[in-house]
Design a protein around this motif. Structure first.
Motif, PDB file in Angstrom:
ATOM      1  N   ARG A 303       0.833  -1.194   0.000  1.00  0.00           N
ATOM      2  CA  ARG A 303       0.000   0.000   0.000  1.00  0.00           C
ATOM      3  C   ARG A 303       0.877   1.257   0.000  1.00  0.00           C
ATOM      4  O   ARG A 303       0.615   2.211  -0.733  1.00  0.00           O
ATOM      5  CB  ARG A 303      -0.927   0.025   1.223  1.00  0.00           C
ATOM      6  N   CYS A 313      -3.320   4.760  -2.971  1.00  0.00           N
ATOM      7  CA  CYS A 313      -3.371   3.318  -3.243  1.00  0.00           C
ATOM      8  C   CYS A 313      -4.769   2.954  -3.733  1.00  0.00           C
ATOM      9  O   CYS A 313      -5.748   3.078  -2.988  1.00  0.00           O
ATOM     10  CB  CYS A 313      -3.044   2.516  -1.991  1.00  0.00           C
ATOM     11  N   PRO A 314      -4.887   2.481  -4.971  1.00  0.00           N
ATOM     12  CA  PRO A 314      -6.211   2.075  -5.459  1.00  0.00           C
ATOM     13  C   PRO A 314      -6.629   0.743  -4.835  1.00  0.00           C
ATOM     14  O   PRO A 314      -5.788  -0.026  -4.345  1.00  0.00           O
ATOM     15  CB  PRO A 314      -5.990   1.929  -6.965  1.00  0.00           C
ATOM     16  N   GLU A 315      -7.906   0.484  -4.871  1.00  0.00           N
ATOM     17  CA  GLU A 315      -8.382  -0.820  -4.441  1.00  0.00           C
ATOM     18  C   GLU A 315      -8.032  -1.861  -5.512  1.00  0.00           C
ATOM     19  O   GLU A 315      -8.095  -1.555  -6.714  1.00  0.00           O
ATOM     20  CB  GLU A 315      -9.888  -0.794  -4.207  1.00  0.00           C
ATOM     21  N   PRO A 316      -7.666  -3.059  -5.108  1.00  0.00           N
ATOM     22  CA  PRO A 316      -7.363  -4.083  -6.119  1.00  0.00           C
ATOM     23  C   PRO A 316      -8.608  -4.485  -6.896  1.00  0.00           C
ATOM     24  O   PRO A 316      -9.714  -4.536  -6.346  1.00  0.00           O
ATOM     25  CB  PRO A 316      -6.815  -5.248  -5.284  1.00  0.00           C
ATOM     26  N   PHE A 340      -4.137  -4.570  -9.680  1.00  0.00           N
ATOM     27  CA  PHE A 340      -4.599  -3.191  -9.561  1.00  0.00           C
ATOM     28  C   PHE A 340      -4.865  -2.601 -10.942  1.00  0.00           C
ATOM     29  O   PHE A 340      -4.389  -3.120 -11.961  1.00  0.00           O
ATOM     30  CB  PHE A 340      -3.560  -2.350  -8.816  1.00  0.00           C
ATOM     31  N   GLU A 427      -5.337   3.719   6.967  1.00  0.00           N
ATOM     32  CA  GLU A 427      -4.445   2.660   6.491  1.00  0.00           C
ATOM     33  C   GLU A 427      -4.659   1.370   7.271  1.00  0.00           C
ATOM     34  O   GLU A 427      -4.638   0.269   6.709  1.00  0.00           O
ATOM     35  CB  GLU A 427      -2.983   3.103   6.609  1.00  0.00           C
ATOM     36  N   ALA A 430      -7.886  -0.180   5.933  1.00  0.00           N
ATOM     37  CA  ALA A 430      -7.752  -0.708   4.574  1.00  0.00           C
ATOM     38  C   ALA A 430      -6.965  -2.016   4.566  1.00  0.00           C
ATOM     39  O   ALA A 430      -7.334  -2.971   3.868  1.00  0.00           O
ATOM     40  CB  ALA A 430      -7.072   0.322   3.679  1.00  0.00           C
ATOM     41  N   THR A 431      -5.897  -2.079   5.339  1.00  0.00           N
ATOM     42  CA  THR A 431      -5.096  -3.311   5.391  1.00  0.00           C
ATOM     43  C   THR A 431      -5.878  -4.441   6.042  1.00  0.00           C
ATOM     44  O   THR A 431      -5.824  -5.598   5.600  1.00  0.00           O
ATOM     45  CB  THR A 431      -3.779  -3.065   6.143  1.00  0.00           C
ATOM     46  N   TRP A 434      -8.211  -5.954   3.510  1.00  0.00           N
ATOM     47  CA  TRP A 434      -7.510  -6.876   2.607  1.00  0.00           C
ATOM     48  C   TRP A 434      -7.256  -8.210   3.294  1.00  0.00           C
ATOM     49  O   TRP A 434      -7.442  -9.269   2.699  1.00  0.00           O
ATOM     50  CB  TRP A 434      -6.190  -6.258   2.161  1.00  0.00           C
TER      51      TRP A 434
END
Length: 449
Positions: A303, A313-316, A340, A427, A430-431, A434
């Protein structure tokens, strides 16, 4: 040391030393009860720690962390803002850019409590003791004998001796952490126990630095972030890699576009340890598994790389994962590819059952950036551009690497911030999202999910 108030709420400075909360077991390392017992470039003490990060020592520390089986561990929501949001963002931006003045040695010491006196907490305390304006006030654990042993092992000449207390469960933790001689709390319990310790510290009105992952899943994180905002208390996940000096250099290379448009990222974090169902690495009740324990570094730094190269950081578009599960049902090895927009991909592997080079590689159209060994605690980075000789930089730790996150907490608290501009809570969320998705793909579930 001075005792002027820090520019934060809920940190009274007039406490009598050694006075614990009612009913809490408290001793001092000497055996008596009561009484005394920036990615910065500060301080010369601790330069000897620069040599600790060599390959074999790092591998041994990783293995020791995962084999620490004790209960202590080894290793934005709605709410009222304290100041106008635009002003806070401006201050965050200035901090992130290094425009704020350095922490002055005339400042009062930031007084810390450590919850979970295990292996990783030992490294934190070593860094803390090598910095000015930092003080260890309290060691808090479920086992008082363990806390006493920890204090003895990490006693430093000329430093304040911390109090020792025993506490288990959120209520006891909150009572212990409510002591007025504590400003900030570092949490290093096993993953599954992070939530109750974070909640207790926030309820006590303290700043919190919690080891990664903040909690095992996204659903557990959201209430804690809401609590932090409601209490206007500082909260940060201790992703120390983001504060290492070598990554400041990598950031400059990426933001300057030296390697051209980003094409991909590859990383590995693997070592081999024997299976032990009771170990925090393999016990599902403790949120064991390679992904949460070490794969979080691969994901978080992926990220970070995309943010530096792309601005965000875009979303995958999709994630593909496969894992080898231990007999306890947690992942002992996990490999994944994240796809991505723009054809960028990130591949990583994390494992408790094998070896790898443990490097991080960033591929661009015109060049390559490598952190060739132990990327999570790297001191070396190499830039290779097409048709040119490689350029290698060596940027050692000031102490042992943990000093960066400690100094970041200090800077943020003195600036009146409730989260770090370099490791924001967005962050962390978001992590975690994922990791939730990857765990779902490979079939890893915890009893508390």
């Amino acid at each position: 040391m001075g005792r002027r108030s820090l520019p934060t709420r809920g940190h009274p400075r007039q406490a009598r030393r050694g006075q614990g909360p009612e009913g809490a077991a408290e001793v001092h390392p000497g055996g008596g009860s009561g009484g005394q017992g920036q990615q910065g470039q500060q301080g010369q003490a601790g330069r000897q720690g620069c040599t600790e990060g060599r390959s074999q020592g790092r591998q041994a520390r990783c293995q020791a962390r995962c084999q620490d089986d004790s209960s202590e561990g080894g290793g934005k929501s709605s709410g009222q803002a304290r100041r106008p949001q635009g002003r806070r963002q401006s201050r965050c931006a200035r901090l992130s850019a290094g425009a704020e003045p350095p922490v002055s040695e005339a400042q009062p010491a930031l007084r810390w409590a450590v919850v979970g006196p295990g292996n990783i907490a030992g490294r934190f305390v070593q860094a803390l003791q090598g910095l000015p304006d930092q003080e260890l006030s309290l060691i808090l654990g479920r086992d008082l004998a363990r806390a006493r042993s920890f204090a003895s092992a990490h006693r430093a000449a000329g430093r304040h001796e911390p109090r020792l207390q025993q506490a288990a469960g959120e209520a006891q933790l909150r009572a212990a952490l409510s002591s007025p001689d504590i400003d900030a709390v570092y949490i290093a319990t096993p993953h599954a126990q992070h939530g109750e310790a974070v909640a207790a510290a926030l309820q006590a009105g303290k700043a919190v630095l919690c080891e990664k992952p903040l909690v095992p899943g996204l659903a557990q994180a959201r209430p804690l972030l809401a609590l932090a905002q409601a209490r206007q208390a500082f909260l940060m996940e201790a992703l120390w890699t983001r504060f290492l000096p070598v990554y400041a250099q990598v950031q400059q290379w990426l933001q300057a576009g030296l390697i051209g448009p980003l094409r991909g990222v590859q990383s590995s974090f693997c070592f081999s340890i024997p299976f032990d169902a009771q170990s925090r690495c393999f016990d599902p009740a403790l949120a064991g598994g390679a992904l949460l324990d070490i794969g979080i570094y691969n994901l978080s730094m992926t990220r970070w790389v995309l943010q530096q190269a792309l601005g965000a950081c875009p979303e995958p578009l999709r994630m593909e994962a496969q894992a080898v599960l231990a007999p306890t049902g947690v992942d002992q090895r996990l490999a994944a590819t994240l796809h991505f927009p723009g054809g960028i991909s990130s591949q990583f592997v994390c494992a408790f059952d094998g070896m790898a080079d443990n490097g991080l590689r960033i591929f661009g159209e015109r060049g390559l950036i490598e952190l060739p060994q132990q990327f999570w605690e790297a001191t070396e980075a190499r830039l290779t551009l097409a048709g040119q000789a490689p350029q290698t930089v060596h940027l050692p730790f000031q102490i042992n690497g943990f000093e960066g996150e400690i100094l970041e907490v200090s800077r943020c608290l003195r600036a009146g911030l409730t989260e770090s501009p370099q490791m924001p809570l967005s962050e962390t969320l978001a992590t975690l999202a994922w990791m939730d998705a990857l765990r779902t793909q490979v079939g890893v579930r915890y009893p508390f999910d």
